[in-house]
Write a protein that holds these residues in place. Sequence first.
Motif, PDB file in Angstrom:
ATOM      1  N   THR A  95       0.739  -1.271   0.104  1.00 51.37           N
ATOM      2  CA  THR A  95       0.060   0.101  -0.010  1.00 51.37           C
ATOM      3  C   THR A  95       0.962   1.304   0.019  1.00 51.37           C
ATOM      4  OG1 THR A  95      -1.725  -1.251   1.204  1.00 51.37           O
ATOM      5  CG2 THR A  95      -2.012   1.185   1.178  1.00 51.37           C
ATOM      6  N   ARG A  96       1.876   1.182   0.817  1.00 48.93           N
ATOM      7  CA  ARG A  96       2.687   2.283   0.892  1.00 48.93           C
ATOM      8  C   ARG A  96       3.586   2.592  -0.487  1.00 48.93           C
ATOM      9  NH1 ARG A  96       4.939   2.282   7.074  1.00 48.93           N
ATOM     10  NH2 ARG A  96       2.997   2.342   8.043  1.00 48.93           N
ATOM     11  N   LEU A 138     -14.424  10.907   9.434  1.00 44.30           N
ATOM     12  CA  LEU A 138     -13.025  11.576   9.278  1.00 44.30           C
ATOM     13  C   LEU A 138     -11.912  10.702   9.662  1.00 44.30           C
ATOM     14  CD1 LEU A 138     -11.785  14.487   8.749  1.00 44.30           C
ATOM     15  CD2 LEU A 138     -11.927  14.901  11.120  1.00 44.30           C
ATOM     16  N   ARG A 172      -8.765   9.856   7.910  1.00 41.48           N
ATOM     17  CA  ARG A 172      -7.193  10.060   8.570  1.00 41.48           C
ATOM     18  C   ARG A 172      -6.300   9.048   8.821  1.00 41.48           C
ATOM     19  NH1 ARG A 172      -7.957  14.528  13.199  1.00 41.48           N
ATOM     20  NH2 ARG A 172      -9.439  13.284  14.055  1.00 41.48           N
ATOM     21  N   ILE A 173      -6.995   7.813   8.991  1.00 35.26           N
ATOM     22  CA  ILE A 173      -6.142   6.572   9.303  1.00 35.26           C
ATOM     23  C   ILE A 173      -5.358   6.087   8.111  1.00 35.26           C
ATOM     24  CG2 ILE A 173      -6.368   3.951   9.876  1.00 35.26           C
ATOM     25  CD1 ILE A 173      -8.357   4.516  11.958  1.00 35.26           C
ATOM     26  N   ALA A 174      -6.226   6.230   6.930  1.00 34.99           N
ATOM     27  CA  ALA A 174      -5.436   5.873   5.942  1.00 34.99           C
ATOM     28  C   ALA A 174      -4.262   6.787   5.497  1.00 34.99           C
ATOM     29  CB  ALA A 174      -6.636   5.873   4.664  1.00 34.99           C
ATOM     30  N   HIS A 183      -2.387   7.993   7.723  1.00 37.94           N
ATOM     31  CA  HIS A 183      -1.221   7.689   8.647  1.00 37.94           C
ATOM     32  C   HIS A 183      -0.032   7.414   8.225  1.00 37.94           C
ATOM     33  CE1 HIS A 183       0.708   6.428  12.278  1.00 37.94           C
ATOM     34  NE2 HIS A 183       0.890   5.158  11.730  1.00 37.94           N
ATOM     35  N   PRO A 184       0.310   6.643   7.099  1.00 40.38           N
ATOM     36  CA  PRO A 184       1.700   6.600   6.491  1.00 40.38           C
ATOM     37  C   PRO A 184       2.283   7.915   6.005  1.00 40.38           C
ATOM     38  CG  PRO A 184       0.191   4.748   5.584  1.00 40.38           C
ATOM     39  CD  PRO A 184      -0.467   5.620   6.481  1.00 40.38           C
ATOM     40  N   SER A 196       1.860  10.569   7.316  1.00 43.37           N
ATOM     41  CA  SER A 196       1.844  11.941   8.393  1.00 43.37           C
ATOM     42  C   SER A 196       3.192  12.109   8.861  1.00 43.37           C
ATOM     43  CB  SER A 196       0.989  11.360   9.626  1.00 43.37           C
ATOM     44  OG  SER A 196       1.993  10.417  10.536  1.00 43.37           O
ATOM     45  N   ARG A 239     -11.338   6.736   1.654  1.00 42.41           N
ATOM     46  CA  ARG A 239     -10.341   6.311   2.268  1.00 42.41           C
ATOM     47  C   ARG A 239      -9.216   5.877   1.365  1.00 42.41           C
ATOM     48  NH1 ARG A 239     -11.565   1.330   6.261  1.00 42.41           N
ATOM     49  NH2 ARG A 239     -11.554   0.326   4.203  1.00 42.41           N
ATOM     50  N   ALA A 240      -9.573   5.009   0.358  1.00 40.75           N
ATOM     51  CA  ALA A 240      -8.581   4.160  -0.462  1.00 40.75           C
ATOM     52  C   ALA A 240      -7.813   5.611  -1.160  1.00 40.75           C
ATOM     53  CB  ALA A 240      -8.978   3.647  -1.511  1.00 40.75           C
ATOM     54  N   CYS A 287      -4.762   7.142   0.751  1.00 43.02           N
ATOM     55  CA  CYS A 287      -3.477   6.300   0.593  1.00 43.02           C
ATOM     56  C   CYS A 287      -2.502   6.814  -0.414  1.00 43.02           C
ATOM     57  CB  CYS A 287      -3.728   4.820   0.371  1.00 43.02           C
ATOM     58  SG  CYS A 287      -4.637   3.849   1.790  1.00 43.02           S
ATOM     59  N   SER A 339      -1.833  10.296  15.319  1.00 46.79           N
ATOM     60  CA  SER A 339      -1.984   9.434  14.416  1.00 46.79           C
ATOM     61  C   SER A 339      -1.654   7.956  14.329  1.00 46.79           C
ATOM     62  CB  SER A 339      -1.171   9.994  13.169  1.00 46.79           C
ATOM     63  OG  SER A 339      -1.572   9.343  11.981  1.00 46.79           O
ATOM     64  N   ARG A 363      -4.644   6.368  16.155  1.00 49.25           N
ATOM     65  CA  ARG A 363      -5.780   6.069  15.346  1.00 49.25           C
ATOM     66  C   ARG A 363      -5.357   4.770  14.747  1.00 49.25           C
ATOM     67  NH1 ARG A 363      -6.205  11.835  14.416  1.00 49.25           N
ATOM     68  NH2 ARG A 363      -4.617  11.465  12.895  1.00 49.25           N
ATOM     69  N   LYS A 413      -4.532  -3.304   7.161  1.00 44.74           N
ATOM     70  CA  LYS A 413      -3.263  -3.471   6.423  1.00 44.74           C
ATOM     71  C   LYS A 413      -3.334  -2.979   5.006  1.00 44.74           C
ATOM     72  CE  LYS A 413      -2.240  -8.270   8.102  1.00 44.74           C
ATOM     73  NZ  LYS A 413      -2.651  -9.557   8.116  1.00 44.74           N
ATOM     74  N   ALA A 414      -4.696  -2.961   4.320  1.00 42.44           N
ATOM     75  CA  ALA A 414      -4.879  -2.520   3.320  1.00 42.44           C
ATOM     76  C   ALA A 414      -4.636  -0.897   3.032  1.00 42.44           C
ATOM     77  CB  ALA A 414      -6.223  -2.756   2.515  1.00 42.44           C
ATOM     78  N   MET A 415      -4.803  -0.225   4.200  1.00 44.95           N
ATOM     79  CA  MET A 415      -4.650   1.272   4.372  1.00 44.95           C
ATOM     80  C   MET A 415      -3.307   1.696   4.750  1.00 44.95           C
ATOM     81  SD  MET A 415      -7.202   2.564   3.389  1.00 44.95           S
ATOM     82  CE  MET A 415      -8.090   1.166   2.710  1.00 44.95           C
ATOM     83  N   GLY A 416      -2.274   0.490   4.470  1.00 43.69           N
ATOM     84  CA  GLY A 416      -0.939   0.876   4.916  1.00 43.69           C
ATOM     85  C   GLY A 416      -0.505   0.944   6.366  1.00 43.69           C
ATOM     86  N   ILE A 417      -1.146   0.378   7.280  1.00 44.25           N
ATOM     87  CA  ILE A 417      -0.863   0.491   8.552  1.00 44.25           C
ATOM     88  C   ILE A 417      -0.171  -0.934   8.915  1.00 44.25           C
ATOM     89  CG2 ILE A 417      -1.749   0.352  11.078  1.00 44.25           C
ATOM     90  CD1 ILE A 417      -2.780   3.112   9.468  1.00 44.25           C
TER      91      ILE A 417
END
Lengths: 263, 454
Positions: free
Chosen positions: A81-82, A101, A105-107, A109-110, A112, A169-170, A173, B294, B297, B310-314
């Motif tokens: 994803t990253r 929101l 915001r979680i999406a 996160h990488p 931030s 959300r997608a 990313c 963050s 979250r 995982k799919a969101m890059g976490i």
Amino acid sequence: MMTSISTILEISDLTKFFGGLGAVRNFDLTLRKGDLNGLIGPNGAGKTTVFNLITGIYEPTAGDIIFNNSSIVGLEPFEITRLGIARTFQNIRLFSNLTVLDNVRIAYHPHSKYGMADGILHNRKFEVNEKELTEKAQEFLAIFGLENLQNEIAKNLPYGQQRRVEIARALACEPQLLLLDEPAAGMNPREILELMDLIHFIHDRFDLTILLIEHQMRVVMGICKFITVMDFGQVIARGTPKEIQENERVIEAYLGKGAVHAA
Amino acid sequence: MELGFLLGSIVKIVGILAYLYGLLWVLARPNRWVKIIGVLAAFGVVQLALTDWGGFQLLTNFDSGLLFQACAMTMVALGLNLIYGFNGQFSLGQWGFYGIGAYTAADITYRWVNGDARGLLVVGFGTILGGLALIYIGRWLKRFRGVPVLSSFTLYLIGAILAATVAVYIGNALNPMLEPLLGTNLNPGVLNSPFALQIVFFLAVVFAGIFAAEVSFLFGLPVLTLGSDYFGIATLGFTIVVNVLMINSDTILPFPEMKGGRGMVGIPKLTTWFWAFFFMMAVIIIMRNLIQSSTGRAIISVREDEVAAKAMGIDVAGSKLLAFVVGSFFAGIGGAVYAHFIGFLSPGTFGFLQSFNPLIIVVFGGLGSMTGTIAASFGWIFFLEGLLRVLLSQMGTEAPTWRFVLYPITLLLLMLIRPQGLLGNIEWGFLKHKDVLPREISVVEKPEVAASEA
């Protein structure tokens, strides 16, 4: 195989066995930058498995997946994803007890720009970047007309809006390649029309490459420039929507006689 | 008499809740000075109540014992809430880390007052070197793709053991230099002055927390890859292992001063209201800031949906490990504070049945609610230890046994009436999430809805 600069994703000989069951066999697919392609096939044809293989949720039994000229086989899903591949899910998978929101915001996160220490200290760096991050998330929500729902709990939203949140959300990313798994599932005709416009819009605005799984024929035929058809884990046809509609194997395997008018 | 005592107890519990509410309210004020003065006032009020004014003391010694116990329990339960409530990993290991923190800190100060600096030196150097070793091994491992978790665990373990060995050598080498300054029990040296002891106590608590965190890192790395239920069983096993080691600390472990199953006596009672309050506030503030960042979250998203996260890059595995390590750090600090107010550690306190206590508190207060956990920690201690024990003891010598009948019934009733816990996910003041206001100008235009291509 040759990989040119404009190729963003190249899948070759992808195979996945679950025990003795070949879910995907010798699957090939090439996407160029800016493509908006479709992947269709009857239930159980292996479409979602292909998505799960690309995003690293499953590891392929054989074959290679090249993204931006480097292999992504064996990477963790979050690493993939990253690198720039984001997806949505067939059955919506929002963080259902969190606000709209926070979902977005979680999406983000990488991306931030502050670490855990800044967060714990609540220092200046945290405040500045948290504000920026929030504004960015709100920007994505605004594109989808969700800015007034940002403090709603995700699970309380109607179905169509949950789909929109998932796509927002997608996008948060910041992907180059977006994989949409049946985005129109469960939507009414009006929502489907909106969705098609939306997909066109984000495709142009974010300079995205999109690969789409869909059951609703008019969505696929309406927006995809090129379609790959799968059945029993294998590719049975490729071509433009028009070619696919006329392809006899496709009609036999997937559409069945009398379903053609749906397009 | 009984009725009067009951009323007095209820007044006390209401007072505590009002106090906590006020404390969290004042922390939420935007003005920094109001915040600082408010917290100092909150500290001072209790300090005054604990002071003996020529025979009159508002809070008795019994009350102050409950108060310190509640502070320690708050830290442990908040740690567990981070692991279970926010990260969704069902853990029974919290009590083991609590015990590790208690014994580690107690050993440091016990040795110190008895003229032996090795406890502080070895644990101090050990945790620092061990921490550095773990961090650098972690960075080095990032270069490789797809390292199996057991392989990386082995490397971490080797690094930690090496660091510990080096720390033991350094401790033994430096000890003779410090020993003369410590003096003996009867004739305390310079470094055993009351002021120096306070610093040693502070270091002991912090090192005990870090030590518990490092143990949890090594334990959690392989075990967190298990699914949630299996993880719960594994952590229960951990608590039992720690407990058995405590019981046999003088035979199979080289710590005769811990006296094994007989219990460790003579720990200096260094926990004052200042330290209990200080560490509790530190834990509350650190955890609140972490949750609302963050990183927090990301931790919560793992609870909500691992696949989507995982799919969101976490980094799901990393988030789980982080929550587990931070939660265990809090437990270690809580244990250290506990050990120094009670002055006596018995392995029975850290048995596996008691390991359900923080779990009960977290569920009782509401999973994912910090306020609920804090309130439930105080309520639990005062209800079970204070109210029921004293109240029932006035009815007869055998009556206190009834509290373990009344207490489960209370839990049962609460779970029937409010399955989401006492406070659900309500937060007070400082712990409340700030509502984010909608943006005023939207930079991008919405796509126009056009019915075409139908």
